[in-house]
Enzyme design. Structure first.
Site, PDB file in Angstrom:
ATOM      1  CG  HIS A   1      -7.395   2.855   1.341  1.00 54.82           C
ATOM      2  ND1 HIS A   1      -6.341   3.176   2.491  1.00 54.82           N
ATOM      3  CD2 HIS A   1      -6.771   2.209   0.527  1.00 54.82           C
ATOM      4  CE1 HIS A   1      -5.286   2.824   1.848  1.00 54.82           C
ATOM      5  NE2 HIS A   1      -5.298   2.053   0.782  1.00 54.82           N
TER       6      HIS A   1
ATOM      7  CG  HIS B   1      -5.629  -2.433  -0.866  1.00 53.80           C
ATOM      8  ND1 HIS B   1      -4.538  -2.992  -0.385  1.00 53.80           N
ATOM      9  CD2 HIS B   1      -5.588  -0.906  -1.197  1.00 53.80           C
ATOM     10  CE1 HIS B   1      -3.830  -1.994  -0.042  1.00 53.80           C
ATOM     11  NE2 HIS B   1      -4.152  -0.855  -0.349  1.00 53.80           N
ATOM     12  CD  GLU B   2      -7.015   0.991  -3.895  1.00 52.34           C
ATOM     13  OE1 GLU B   2      -6.852   2.165  -3.129  1.00 52.34           O
ATOM     14  OE2 GLU B   2      -5.952   0.637  -4.204  1.00 52.34           O
TER      15      GLU B   2
ATOM     16  CB  CYS C   1      -1.002   0.099   1.217  1.00 56.45           C
ATOM     17  SG  CYS C   1      -1.893   1.565   1.372  1.00 56.45           S
TER      18      CYS C   1
HETATM   19 NI    NI Z   1      -3.645   1.067  -0.222  1.00 60.35          NI
END
Ligand code: NI
Length: 179
Positions: free
Chosen positions: A146, A142-143, A100
């Site tokens: 966030h 993953h995004e 990341c």
């Molecule tokens: Ni990331």
């Protein structure tokens, strides 16, 4: 437009839920997305979420033809997605190395749903819906994490598999590019 500083793990904006994009926000989105693209490309990332440049809105970008940080990953189409949502298809799971831009220099072994469908809106306000698996599915998870204040180490089951790239991959030929 502009390469913006990428916030790192520990910054409060990375720890909170980002808010939904509303009609009033839309006028500012092209400039935000351009900054996100410039920032992601300069960092050679495969994805970026708006909170990573300090904007707490539900906007993510991702995609690449080839990427030196993930040399073995299959290509993912360049995508901008506003207010994304996803749901797993089946209960299949797979684990793989993940990095990341907000956790520079490290990689971790992270379990993710293997296949999913996701939806949201494009920058020109069209609905977008896809069914994907593998690395594409991993990037979405993953995004979207966030946007909910979650970084990949929080998804790991075995923190002994979190480490610095050079230590995890002592052979430079096996090593993904450093952050
Ligand atoms: Ni990331």
């Amino acid at each position: 437009m502009a390469v913006r500083p990428i916030l790192r793990m520990g910054h409060p904006v990375l720890r909170v839920r980002a808010r939904e994009v509303t009609a009033e926000d839309w006028v500012d989105l092209p400039a935000l997305v351009q900054d996100m693209k410039d920032t992601m490309h300069q960092a050679r990332g495969v994805g970026l979420a708006a909170p990573q440049i300090g904007v707490s809105l539900r906007v993510v970008i991702f995609g690449f033809e080839t990427n030196e940080r993930y040399p073995d990953a299959e290509a993912v189409p360049e995508t901008v997605i506003i207010n994304p949502q996803w749901g797993a298809l089946g209960d299949g799971e797979e684990e793989d190395w993940e990095g990341c831009l907000s956790v520079p220099g490290l990689r971790g072994w992270v379990p993710r749903s293997k296949a999913l469908e996701y939806s949201g809106w494009t920058l020109d306000r069209r609905p977008l819906e896809r069914k994907v698996e593998g690395f594409h599915a991993r990037v979405i998870q993953h995004e979207c994490d966030h946007l909910d204040g979650i970084l990949y180490p929080m998804r790991m089951r075995d923190l002994s598999r979190l480490g610095f790239v050079e230590e995890l991959f002592p052979d430079p030929d096996q090593r993904p590019a450093d952050d």
